[in-house]
Design a protein around this motif. Structure first.
Motif, short mmCIF file in Angstrom:
data_model
loop_
_atom_site.label_atom_id
_atom_site.label_comp_id
_atom_site.label_asym_id
_atom_site.label_seq_id
_atom_site.Cartn_x
_atom_site.Cartn_y
_atom_site.Cartn_z
N ALA A 50 0.83 -1.22 0.00
CA ALA A 50 0.00 0.00 0.00
C ALA A 50 0.86 1.26 0.00
N ARG A 51 2.19 1.05 0.00
CA ARG A 51 3.08 2.22 0.08
C ARG A 51 3.88 2.40 -1.19
N ASN A 52 4.67 3.48 -1.19
CA ASN A 52 5.49 3.82 -2.33
C ASN A 52 6.97 3.75 -1.91
N LEU A 53 7.79 3.25 -2.82
CA LEU A 53 9.22 3.13 -2.53
C LEU A 53 9.82 4.47 -2.09
N ASP A 54 9.30 5.55 -2.70
CA ASP A 54 9.84 6.89 -2.39
C ASP A 54 9.73 7.23 -0.90
N GLN A 55 8.75 6.60 -0.22
CA GLN A 55 8.59 6.88 1.20
C GLN A 55 9.77 6.36 2.02
N TYR A 56 10.56 5.46 1.41
CA TYR A 56 11.68 4.85 2.15
C TYR A 56 13.04 5.43 1.73
N LEU A 57 13.05 6.15 0.61
CA LEU A 57 14.33 6.61 0.08
C LEU A 57 14.54 8.08 0.36
N SER A 58 15.80 8.48 0.34
CA SER A 58 16.06 9.91 0.43
C SER A 58 15.77 10.51 -0.94
N LEU A 59 15.65 11.83 -0.98
CA LEU A 59 15.22 12.49 -2.22
C LEU A 59 16.10 12.14 -3.43
N ALA A 60 17.41 12.16 -3.22
CA ALA A 60 18.31 11.94 -4.36
C ALA A 60 18.81 10.50 -4.40
N SER A 61 17.98 9.55 -3.96
CA SER A 61 18.47 8.18 -3.87
C SER A 61 18.87 7.61 -5.23
N GLU A 79 24.42 -2.01 -9.75
CA GLU A 79 25.28 -0.97 -9.18
C GLU A 79 25.77 -1.48 -7.82
N TYR A 80 27.06 -1.29 -7.60
CA TYR A 80 27.65 -1.87 -6.39
C TYR A 80 27.99 -0.80 -5.36
N LYS A 81 27.93 -1.20 -4.10
CA LYS A 81 28.33 -0.33 -2.99
C LYS A 81 27.58 1.00 -3.01
N VAL A 82 26.26 0.90 -2.93
CA VAL A 82 25.43 2.10 -2.92
C VAL A 82 24.91 2.29 -1.48
N ASP A 83 24.87 3.51 -1.03
CA ASP A 83 24.34 3.77 0.31
C ASP A 83 22.88 4.20 0.22
N LEU A 84 21.98 3.38 0.77
CA LEU A 84 20.55 3.71 0.72
C LEU A 84 20.08 4.39 2.02
N SER A 85 20.99 5.07 2.69
CA SER A 85 20.60 5.73 3.95
C SER A 85 19.44 6.70 3.73
N SER A 86 18.52 6.69 4.64
CA SER A 86 17.41 7.67 4.61
C SER A 86 16.85 7.73 6.01
N PRO A 87 16.04 8.75 6.29
CA PRO A 87 15.50 8.83 7.65
C PRO A 87 14.75 7.55 8.04
N ARG A 88 14.07 6.92 7.09
CA ARG A 88 13.29 5.72 7.43
C ARG A 88 14.16 4.48 7.54
N LEU A 89 15.15 4.37 6.63
CA LEU A 89 15.97 3.15 6.61
C LEU A 89 17.16 3.24 7.56
N GLY A 90 17.47 4.45 8.01
CA GLY A 90 18.61 4.62 8.91
C GLY A 90 19.89 4.88 8.12
N SER A 91 21.00 4.99 8.87
CA SER A 91 22.26 5.32 8.18
C SER A 91 23.06 4.07 7.91
N GLU A 92 24.06 4.22 7.05
CA GLU A 92 24.99 3.12 6.72
C GLU A 92 24.27 1.91 6.13
N ARG A 93 23.35 2.11 5.22
CA ARG A 93 22.68 0.97 4.58
C ARG A 93 23.34 0.69 3.24
N TRP A 94 24.51 0.06 3.28
CA TRP A 94 25.26 -0.20 2.05
C TRP A 94 24.75 -1.47 1.38
N VAL A 95 24.45 -1.34 0.09
CA VAL A 95 23.91 -2.50 -0.65
C VAL A 95 24.50 -2.54 -2.06
#
Ligand SMILES: Nc1ncnc2c1ncn2[C@@H]1O[C@H](COP(=O)(O)OP(=O)(O)OP(=O)(O)O)[C@@H](O)[C@H]1O
Ligand SMILES: [Mg+2]
Length: 367
Positions: A50-61, A79-95
């Protein structure tokens, strides 16, 4: 794919995958999420849909841009070694990110994430040890330039104490207490510059934990409930008992400090033997076997976001009277024992896990 995910067997396979997999359309709306994705987004699949991916990502994700690229080009992009940090996902989310177009569902893409925790833990270990080395030179200098004059200051204050009034004595005691505090701080830093080889013997970690528990219960951890989950098959570690006690004292002290003021303070000490645990060593193709898992958990306030990326560096502290040397020392000692230390904030509170080799395979390094 829609036929595929409808069959319960395929769904079972998807949910058994250790990596988050999900399907989104051009607007970012979720159409599918496996169990690992639920854990990654910390949200159930039903809510995700029921949600949108954008709700979990930072603006310039970068993930958003990758999805657009795949929808336009209709060919897979990684794409390797990308940081998906955002207020919802928290910091240091390397994927690592793998995005593929869905052939049968025009306008949708399948995304697979590979969380880079262990590999990055090892990368970071090297950085922590580098940081510890910078303290080395500083500590040697401080020992000379600070400890020697301090003993003079302390001596003078003690002399004054014998002849002064009661008010003077309050002040001279303040001087001696504060000089003692600085000496203790310099002593702690000197450990970093101690390059002498340490004596190592097979150490029973359970007796180390028992000792640390006793120290905690009679002091800084009074009134804390201790949950002990020990694996009786745990083999001994080839290490230095005093240093290992220091490691767990630092972790348990931090845990107790993080729970201060709470009613239900629970400290969890856990050991596990996992013979299959192999970890890729940074900068080499070797895989090191680190089957001994030791963890210290608490249900405290959690690590502040702004500290997280640097908490193993020396002098990083969020406490008024903290020197910020506790975790730096933990990282140094664990590294010297051929192991790694990582931190998990996904549950309630905080959990530090140390992985160590068994004594037969121990790779011992100093410094
Ligand atoms: N279990 C924990 N829960 C919450 N925050 C923690 C925990 N462990 C460490 N931290 C955070 O990491 C910081 C660094 O910890 P570290 O042990 O290195 O230094 P310190 O505790 O501040 O000072 P010192 O240990 O030298 O007295 C702490 O100030 C705190 O913000
Ligand atoms: Mg500490």
């Amino acid at each position: 794919m829609s036929d595929l995910v409808e069959t319960s067997e395929a769904l079972g396979v998807m949910n058994a995958l250790p990596h988050p997999v999900f399907v989104v359309d051009a607007s970012g709306k979720f159409h599918f999420a496996n169990t690992s994705a639920e854990m990654f987004f910390k949200t159930s699949a039903a809510v995700l849909l029921a949600r949108n991916l954008d709700q979990y990502l930072s603006l310039a994700s970068p993930l958003r841009a990758l999805i657009e690229q795949v929808l336009k080009g209709r060919s897979p992009v990684n794409e390797y070694k990308v940081d998906l940090s955002s207020p919802r996902l928290g910091s240091e989310r390397w994927v690592d990110i793998y995005v593929s177009p869905m052939v049968e569902e025009e306008g949708r893409v399948a995304v697979q994430l590979q969380v880079r925790s262990m590999a990055d833990t090892l990368d970071r270990q090297l950085t922590h040890r580098g940081a510890a080395r910078t303290v080395t030179g500083l500590a040697a200098m401080l020992a000379h330039e600070i400890k020697n004059p301090l003993s003079g200051i302390r001596g003078a204050a003690q002399l004054l104490e014998t002849s002064g009034t009661e008010d003077d004595r309050t002040l001279t005691r303040l001087i001696t207490d504060e000089t003692d505090r600085i000496v203790r701080l310099v002593d702690r830093m000197e450990v970093f510059s101690d390059e002498r080889p340490v004596e190592r013997d097979p150490v029973n970690i359970h007796s180390v934990l028992e000792h640390v528990k006793k120290v905690a219960e009679s002091g800084f951890g009074r009134g804390v409930m201790v949950e002990e989950l020990y694996d009786p098959s745990l083999p001994p570690v080839l290490g230095n008992r005093d240093q290992l006690i220091q490691v767990f004292l630092n972790l348990v002290k931090n845990a107790c400090e993080a729970m201060e003021g709470r009613e239900d303070r629970v400290l969890t000490l856990k050991t596990a033997y996992r013979p299959g645990m192999r970890v890729a060593a940074a900068g080499s193709r070797d895989r090191v076997s680190l089957p001994i898992s030791l963890s210290v958990g608490d249900n405290g306030v959690g690590i502040p976001d702004d500290i997280l990326a640097h908490m193993f560096d020396p002098f990083v502290s969020s406490k008024i009277n903290g020197s910020g040397l506790g975790l730096a020392l933990v990282a140094k000692i664990v590294g010297d024992h051929g192991g790694v230390v990582s931190c998990d904030r996904s549950g309630k509170g905080t959990r530090f896990e140390i992985l160590l080799p068994v004594w037969k395979e121990a790779r011992l390094t100093n410094g």
